[in-house]
Design an enzyme around this catalytic site. Structure first.
Site, PDB file in Angstrom:
ATOM      1  N   TYR A 155      10.179   8.224  -9.414  1.00 16.36           N
ATOM      2  CA  TYR A 155       9.542   7.766  -8.170  1.00 16.36           C
ATOM      3  C   TYR A 155       9.911   8.660  -6.982  1.00 16.36           C
ATOM      4  O   TYR A 155       9.118   8.814  -6.056  1.00 16.36           O
ATOM      5  CB  TYR A 155       9.860   6.283  -7.904  1.00 16.36           C
ATOM      6  CG  TYR A 155       9.023   5.410  -8.815  1.00 16.36           C
ATOM      7  CD1 TYR A 155       7.670   5.203  -8.563  1.00 16.36           C
ATOM      8  CD2 TYR A 155       9.558   4.859  -9.975  1.00 16.36           C
ATOM      9  CE1 TYR A 155       6.882   4.467  -9.422  1.00 16.36           C
ATOM     10  CE2 TYR A 155       8.781   4.105 -10.845  1.00 16.36           C
ATOM     11  CZ  TYR A 155       7.443   3.912 -10.561  1.00 16.36           C
ATOM     12  OH  TYR A 155       6.651   3.187 -11.414  1.00 16.36           O
ATOM     13  N   ARG A 169       7.472  11.381  -7.097  1.00 11.66           N
ATOM     14  CA  ARG A 169       6.154  10.933  -6.634  1.00 11.66           C
ATOM     15  C   ARG A 169       6.144  10.762  -5.112  1.00 11.66           C
ATOM     16  O   ARG A 169       5.155  11.034  -4.446  1.00 11.66           O
ATOM     17  CB  ARG A 169       5.758   9.646  -7.366  1.00 11.66           C
ATOM     18  CG  ARG A 169       5.548   9.912  -8.863  1.00 11.66           C
ATOM     19  CD  ARG A 169       5.051   8.706  -9.605  1.00 11.66           C
ATOM     20  NE  ARG A 169       3.732   8.321  -9.143  1.00 11.66           N
ATOM     21  CZ  ARG A 169       3.276   7.071  -9.206  1.00 11.66           C
ATOM     22  NH1 ARG A 169       4.031   6.098  -9.686  1.00 11.66           N
ATOM     23  NH2 ARG A 169       2.064   6.792  -8.794  1.00 11.66           N
ATOM     24  N   ASN A 221      -3.284   1.623  -5.388  1.00  8.77           N
ATOM     25  CA  ASN A 221      -2.543   2.863  -5.151  1.00  8.77           C
ATOM     26  C   ASN A 221      -1.283   2.569  -4.355  1.00  8.77           C
ATOM     27  O   ASN A 221      -1.277   1.724  -3.457  1.00  8.77           O
ATOM     28  CB  ASN A 221      -3.418   3.878  -4.422  1.00  8.77           C
ATOM     29  CG  ASN A 221      -4.643   4.237  -5.236  1.00  8.77           C
ATOM     30  OD1 ASN A 221      -4.664   4.002  -6.437  1.00  8.77           O
ATOM     31  ND2 ASN A 221      -5.659   4.787  -4.600  1.00  8.77           N
ATOM     32  N   HIS A 235      -0.146  -3.311  -5.850  1.00  5.87           N
ATOM     33  CA  HIS A 235       0.850  -2.796  -6.798  1.00  5.87           C
ATOM     34  C   HIS A 235       2.098  -2.267  -6.097  1.00  5.87           C
ATOM     35  O   HIS A 235       2.898  -1.567  -6.704  1.00  5.87           O
ATOM     36  CB  HIS A 235       0.227  -1.712  -7.685  1.00  5.87           C
ATOM     37  CG  HIS A 235      -0.731  -2.262  -8.706  1.00  5.87           C
ATOM     38  ND1 HIS A 235      -1.506  -1.485  -9.527  1.00  5.87           N
ATOM     39  CD2 HIS A 235      -1.034  -3.552  -9.041  1.00  5.87           C
ATOM     40  CE1 HIS A 235      -2.252  -2.258 -10.319  1.00  5.87           C
ATOM     41  NE2 HIS A 235      -1.990  -3.509 -10.034  1.00  5.87           N
ATOM     42  N   CYS A 294      22.792  -1.457  -3.185  1.00  5.70           N
ATOM     43  CA  CYS A 294      22.290  -2.364  -2.147  1.00  5.70           C
ATOM     44  C   CYS A 294      23.394  -2.676  -1.147  1.00  5.70           C
ATOM     45  O   CYS A 294      24.415  -3.282  -1.513  1.00  5.70           O
ATOM     46  CB  CYS A 294      21.762  -3.649  -2.789  1.00  5.70           C
ATOM     47  SG  CYS A 294      21.301  -4.886  -1.559  1.00  5.70           S
ATOM     48  N   ASN A 339     -17.395   5.414  -9.518  1.00  5.88           N
ATOM     49  CA  ASN A 339     -16.381   5.988 -10.406  1.00  5.88           C
ATOM     50  C   ASN A 339     -16.923   7.244 -11.072  1.00  5.88           C
ATOM     51  O   ASN A 339     -18.108   7.326 -11.389  1.00  5.88           O
ATOM     52  CB  ASN A 339     -15.989   4.958 -11.479  1.00  5.88           C
ATOM     53  CG  ASN A 339     -14.530   5.046 -11.852  1.00  5.88           C
ATOM     54  OD1 ASN A 339     -13.674   5.037 -10.961  1.00  5.88           O
ATOM     55  ND2 ASN A 339     -14.227   5.159 -13.134  1.00  5.88           N
TER      56      ASN A 339
HETATM   57  P1  OAD Z   1      -6.799   5.184 -13.743  1.00  8.15           P
HETATM   58  O1  OAD Z   1      -6.108   6.512 -13.871  1.00  8.15           O
HETATM   59  O2  OAD Z   1      -6.717   4.236 -14.882  1.00  8.15           O
HETATM   60  O3  OAD Z   1      -8.362   5.400 -13.461  1.00  8.15           O
HETATM   61  C1  OAD Z   1      -8.813   6.264 -12.464  1.00  8.15           C
HETATM   62  C2  OAD Z   1     -10.320   6.282 -12.553  1.00  8.15           C
HETATM   63  O4  OAD Z   1     -10.798   7.066 -11.475  1.00  8.15           O
HETATM   64  C3  OAD Z   1     -10.877   6.890 -13.851  1.00  8.15           C
HETATM   65  O5  OAD Z   1     -11.825   6.007 -14.415  1.00  8.15           O
HETATM   66  C4  OAD Z   1     -11.542   8.187 -13.381  1.00  8.15           C
HETATM   67  O6  OAD Z   1     -12.760   8.431 -14.069  1.00  8.15           O
HETATM   68  C5  OAD Z   1     -11.853   7.884 -11.943  1.00  8.15           C
HETATM   69  N1  OAD Z   1     -11.855   9.052 -11.057  1.00  8.15           N
HETATM   70  C6  OAD Z   1     -11.128  10.180 -11.139  1.00  8.15           C
HETATM   71  N2  OAD Z   1     -11.368  10.973 -10.087  1.00  8.15           N
HETATM   72  C7  OAD Z   1     -12.260  10.325  -9.315  1.00  8.15           C
HETATM   73  C8  OAD Z   1     -12.895  10.589  -8.070  1.00  8.15           C
HETATM   74  N3  OAD Z   1     -12.637  11.689  -7.395  1.00  8.15           N
HETATM   75  N4  OAD Z   1     -13.773   9.680  -7.595  1.00  8.15           N
HETATM   76  C9  OAD Z   1     -14.040   8.543  -8.258  1.00  8.15           C
HETATM   77  N5  OAD Z   1     -13.479   8.230  -9.436  1.00  8.15           N
HETATM   78  C10 OAD Z   1     -12.592   9.098  -9.944  1.00  8.15           C
HETATM   79  O7  OAD Z   1      -6.261   4.513 -12.390  1.00  8.15           O
HETATM   80  P2  OAD Z   1      -6.281   3.000 -11.916  1.00  8.15           P
HETATM   81  O8  OAD Z   1      -7.516   2.307 -12.370  1.00  8.15           O
HETATM   82  O9  OAD Z   1      -5.954   3.004 -10.485  1.00  8.15           O
HETATM   83  O10 OAD Z   1      -0.481   0.457 -11.993  1.00  8.15           O
HETATM   84  O11 OAD Z   1      -5.064   2.428 -12.703  1.00  8.15           O
HETATM   85  C11 OAD Z   1      -4.714   1.080 -12.475  1.00  8.15           C
HETATM   86  C12 OAD Z   1      -3.241   0.897 -12.555  1.00  8.15           C
HETATM   87  O12 OAD Z   1      -2.776   1.420 -13.789  1.00  8.15           O
HETATM   88  C13 OAD Z   1      -2.442   1.694 -11.553  1.00  8.15           C
HETATM   89  O13 OAD Z   1      -2.387   1.070 -10.292  1.00  8.15           O
HETATM   90  C14 OAD Z   1      -1.096   1.736 -12.175  1.00  8.15           C
HETATM   91  C15 OAD Z   1      -1.466   1.936 -13.624  1.00  8.15           C
HETATM   92  O14 OAD Z   1      -0.730   1.225 -14.482  1.00  8.15           O
HETATM   93  C16 OAD Z   1       0.817   0.388 -11.649  1.00  8.15           C
HETATM   94  O15 OAD Z   1       1.508   1.362 -11.431  1.00  8.15           O
HETATM   95  C17 OAD Z   1       1.307  -0.988 -11.560  1.00  8.15           C
END
Ligand code: OAD
Length: 248
Positions: free
Chosen positions: A63, A66, A99, A116, A146, A219
């Site tokens: 982290y 990141r 995010n 999240h 802590c 998407n």
């Molecule tokens: P993902 O990495 O699962 O999905 C990202 C999506 O964005 C994919 O379907 C891509 O096709 C799409 N994508 C990529 N570039 C793009 C762009 N420029 N414009 C539009 N779409 C684009 O990410 P999340 O759905 O955010 O949780 O993942 C959900 C959660 O999974 C995250 O918040 C994280 C992870 O586990 C935690 O950390 C708790």
């Protein structure tokens, strides 16, 4: 764009964003890697309470990296378009983001629910103190203790304020989103840059539909829950969002 979305004065807009919205800022998405690794780590090693218990210094290194990366990037036109929409709609707008990079806030969005958690917040893994702002990039092998626990002569370890796998989202965040949906006279639900793979966020589209929402997915690729939306605009959020809305 030919078919813009018209937003009239009765419409409330709930937006859900995922990693794709930050991709054009240079932050890699989660499911980009075919081997299912995040930055070369197994997900459960760096994003679960069990992983943290087993190796807190690995989790803090992950982290911290990141955090360092997120500080070097900037919001992109997709983030700015959502801030501009909020400026027009005020309390008729709510942004729920998966995010943790803080880019919506840096773009100026105010009505944001970071469901999240946040890369830039830390809390104690042991005591109930509130999460606090923290942008420290900890040194390798450093596991911060802590101070509140120490003042009481107890032992406590700090952890990132991130919702890990196996953990619950904050019910207050979910309540705020549900209340927004239920109060909307006419609801528009937009999901952008999210694969629809992680619940409960992936289920927001169904909740919104129960409240009669029109639902639109923006998407780059098909989403797991894509069939639940009325409309899918395939494209990059940084190109689609700035052209999409027409507020009447
Ligand atoms: P993902 O990495 O699962 O999905 C990202 C999506 O964005 C994919 O379907 C891509 O096709 C799409 N994508 C990529 N570039 C793009 C762009 N420029 N414009 C539009 N779409 C684009 O990410 P999340 O759905 O955010 O949780 O993942 C959900 C959660 O999974 C995250 O918040 C994280 C992870 O586990 C935690 O950390 C708790």
């Amino acid at each position: 764009m030919s078919d813009r979305i018209e937003i009239d004065s009765d419409t409330w807009v709930l937006v859900l964003t995922g990693a794709g919205v930050s991709a054009e800022s240079g932050i890699p998405t989660f499911r980009a890697s075919p081997d299912g690794l995040w930055e070369n780590h197994k997900i459960e090693d760096v994003a679960s309470p069990e992983g943290f218990a087993a190796d807190p210094s690995l989790v803090w290194r992950f982290y911290s990296e990141r955090r360092a990366k997120a500080k070097t990037v900037d919001p992109n036109p997709g983030h700015h378009a959502l801030r501009a929409l909020e400026e027009k709609l005020g309390d008729r707008f709510l942004l729920a983001t998966q995010n943790v990079d803080g880019l919506h806030g840096r773009a100026g969005s105010k009505r944001v629910v970071e469901i999240h958690g946040s890369l830039f917040k830390t809390r104690c893994a042991f005591c109930e103190r509130d999460p606090f702002d923290d942008d420290v990039v900890y040194a390798d092998n450093e596991v911060p203790g802590c101070g509140s626990c120490a003042e009481r002569g107890e032992f406590g370890v700090l952890r990132p304020h991130i919702v890990w796998f196996g953990e619950m989202l904050d019910p207050r965040d979910l309540h705020r989103i549900s209340r927004f949906m239920s109060n909307a006279p006419k609801l528009l639900f937009i999901a952008a840059g999210t694969s629809g793979a992680v619940y409960p966020a992936a289920g927001f589209v169904n909740n919104a539909r129960r409240f009669g929402a029109h639902t639109v997915l923006i998407n780059a690729d098909p989403a797991d829950n894509g069939s639940q939306f009325h409309r899918w605009i395939q494209g990059k959020s940084g190109s689609v969002l700035p052209e999409l809305f027409h507020v009447r």
